[in-house]
Design a protein around this motif. Structure first.
Motif, PDB file in Angstrom:
ATOM      1  N   ALA A   1      -6.417  15.589  -1.250  1.00 42.28           N
ATOM      2  CA  ALA A   1      -6.203  16.104   0.106  1.00 42.28           C
ATOM      3  C   ALA A   1      -6.537  17.578   0.221  1.00 42.28           C
ATOM      4  O   ALA A   1      -6.745  18.088   1.322  1.00 42.28           O
TER       5      ALA A   1
ATOM      6  N   LYS B   1      -6.887  11.694   3.352  1.00 39.50           N
ATOM      7  CA  LYS B   1      -5.715  12.314   2.740  1.00 39.50           C
ATOM      8  C   LYS B   1      -5.542  13.758   3.205  1.00 39.50           C
ATOM      9  O   LYS B   1      -4.408  14.252   3.305  1.00 39.50           O
TER      10      LYS B   1
ATOM     11  N   ALA C   1      -0.242  11.319   0.238  1.00 37.09           N
ATOM     12  CA  ALA C   1      -1.639  11.745   0.282  1.00 37.09           C
ATOM     13  C   ALA C   1      -2.196  11.685  -1.148  1.00 37.09           C
ATOM     14  O   ALA C   1      -2.092  10.657  -1.812  1.00 37.09           O
ATOM     15  N   SER C   2      -2.736  12.783  -1.634  1.00 39.90           N
ATOM     16  CA  SER C   2      -3.382  12.812  -2.940  1.00 39.90           C
ATOM     17  C   SER C   2      -3.738  14.258  -3.257  1.00 39.90           C
ATOM     18  O   SER C   2      -3.845  15.091  -2.336  1.00 39.90           O
TER      19      SER C   2
ATOM     20  N   CYS D   1       1.510  14.347  -3.072  1.00 42.71           N
ATOM     21  CA  CYS D   1       0.088  14.462  -3.432  1.00 42.71           C
ATOM     22  C   CYS D   1      -0.084  14.206  -4.926  1.00 42.71           C
ATOM     23  O   CYS D   1      -0.225  15.148  -5.722  1.00 42.71           O
TER      24      CYS D   1
ATOM     25  N   ASP E   1      -5.261   4.308   6.150  1.00 42.22           N
ATOM     26  CA  ASP E   1      -4.879   5.599   5.562  1.00 42.22           C
ATOM     27  C   ASP E   1      -4.550   6.659   6.618  1.00 42.22           C
ATOM     28  O   ASP E   1      -3.813   7.607   6.325  1.00 42.22           O
TER      29      ASP E   1
ATOM     30  N   TYR F   1     -12.002   8.786   1.879  1.00 38.03           N
ATOM     31  CA  TYR F   1     -10.664   8.835   1.286  1.00 38.03           C
ATOM     32  C   TYR F   1     -10.143  10.269   1.242  1.00 38.03           C
ATOM     33  O   TYR F   1      -9.011  10.547   1.658  1.00 38.03           O
TER      34      TYR F   1
ATOM     35  N   THR G   1       4.942  15.709   2.097  1.00 36.49           N
ATOM     36  CA  THR G   1       3.741  15.005   1.649  1.00 36.49           C
ATOM     37  C   THR G   1       3.759  14.901   0.139  1.00 36.49           C
ATOM     38  O   THR G   1       3.959  15.903  -0.557  1.00 36.49           O
TER      39      THR G   1
END
Length: 267
Positions: free
Chosen positions: A144, A158, A140-141, A183, A113, A154, A181
């Protein structure tokens, strides 16, 4: 803006064997882009490549292995191709409290990651800059934007991806290369199951309006990258959640997250 398609330019997508990665491959291919599919599971990649026809090549790669990552640029060159668009989508998660974690699994997460993102950007971005054209999409997420108790490594990984990509984008200003990015919020891809969180538990913890299908995430990602957005959060409710995540005081937010995370509620 995305670079114009060229005769030998490709979109290299990591983690392309399933989920968001596979949908990103389909989305780029539907827009006339040649894709190079990268992941460990060669059979899954070949199945996807066959469904895309001549618009896809397969490079089975273990992204947790630094030697495999280092070999990727040469393997792309051997195909007579150059990477115009790099999509660092590959990722995994662990779950549960750090006090009960497996050190090897946590370090493997960081390798895939975090290290793989920085590694592949360092290897492919210089060529883009020298050609004066290119794009990077790092996945990412929503996680993040703040700590994730129950998935601490995790969330931190992120957060690295988001910060790294924002810095990269600024450095690339004026070069003809862009960086963004992606997300996403919760998506039904089997990702959570692999981390030990069932879809049932995840859906109980996260409001239904936050859930978005992987193909919708892929469309939002490519549209956002093409329109020049630097942070792409698909879905209105996820954008609201991301804003709340960033601005709520941690002393209020963290206890709520800790109580609601499925991997901690079971303890």
């Amino acid at each position: 803006m995305l670079p114009a398609a060229s005769h030998n330019g490709v979109v290299l997508i990591t983690g392309a064997s399933s989920g968001i990665g596979a949908e990103l491959a389909r989305e780029f291919a539907s827009r006339g882009r040649h894709v190079v599919l990268v992941a460990r599971r060669a059979e899954k990649l070949r199945e996807l490549a066959e469904s895309l026809g001549s618009a896809a090549d397969v490079l089975a790669t273990d992204l947790s292995n630094a030697d495999d990552r280092a070999a990727l640029p040469g393997r792309v060159t051997e195909l007579g191709l150059v990477v115009d668009i790099l999509v660092n989508n590959a990722g995994l998660s662990t779950s549960g409290p750090i006090a009960a974690s497996d050190p090897a699994a946590e370090l493997n997460l960081i390798e895939v990651d975090v290290a793989a993102v920085a590694d592949l950007c360092s290897r492919f971005v210089p060529g883009m800059v020298s050609r004066g054209r290119g794009a990077v999409l790092n996945v990412a997420s929503v996680g993040a934007f703040g700590p994730v108790p129950g998935q601490a490594a995790y969330g931190a990984a992120k957060a690295f991806v988001l910060s790294y990509t924002q810095a990269l984008g600024q450095e690339l200003h004026g070069t003809g290369v862009v960086a963004a990015t992606l997300c996403p919020g919760p998506v039904k891809t089997g990702f959570g199951e692999t981390a030990g969180i069932s879809d049932e538990d995840a859906q109980a913890a996260l409001p239904k309006p936050m859930w978005i299908d992987a193909d919708e995430v892929a469309r939002a990602a490519v549209d956002g990258l093409n329109s020049g957005r630097t942070v792409i959060v698909p879905g209105v409710f996820n954008r609201i959640g991301a804003a709340a995540y960033q601005h709520l005081p941690r002393r209020l937010l963290l206890p709520i997250l800790g109580r609601s995370h499925p991997a901690l509620k079971k303890r």
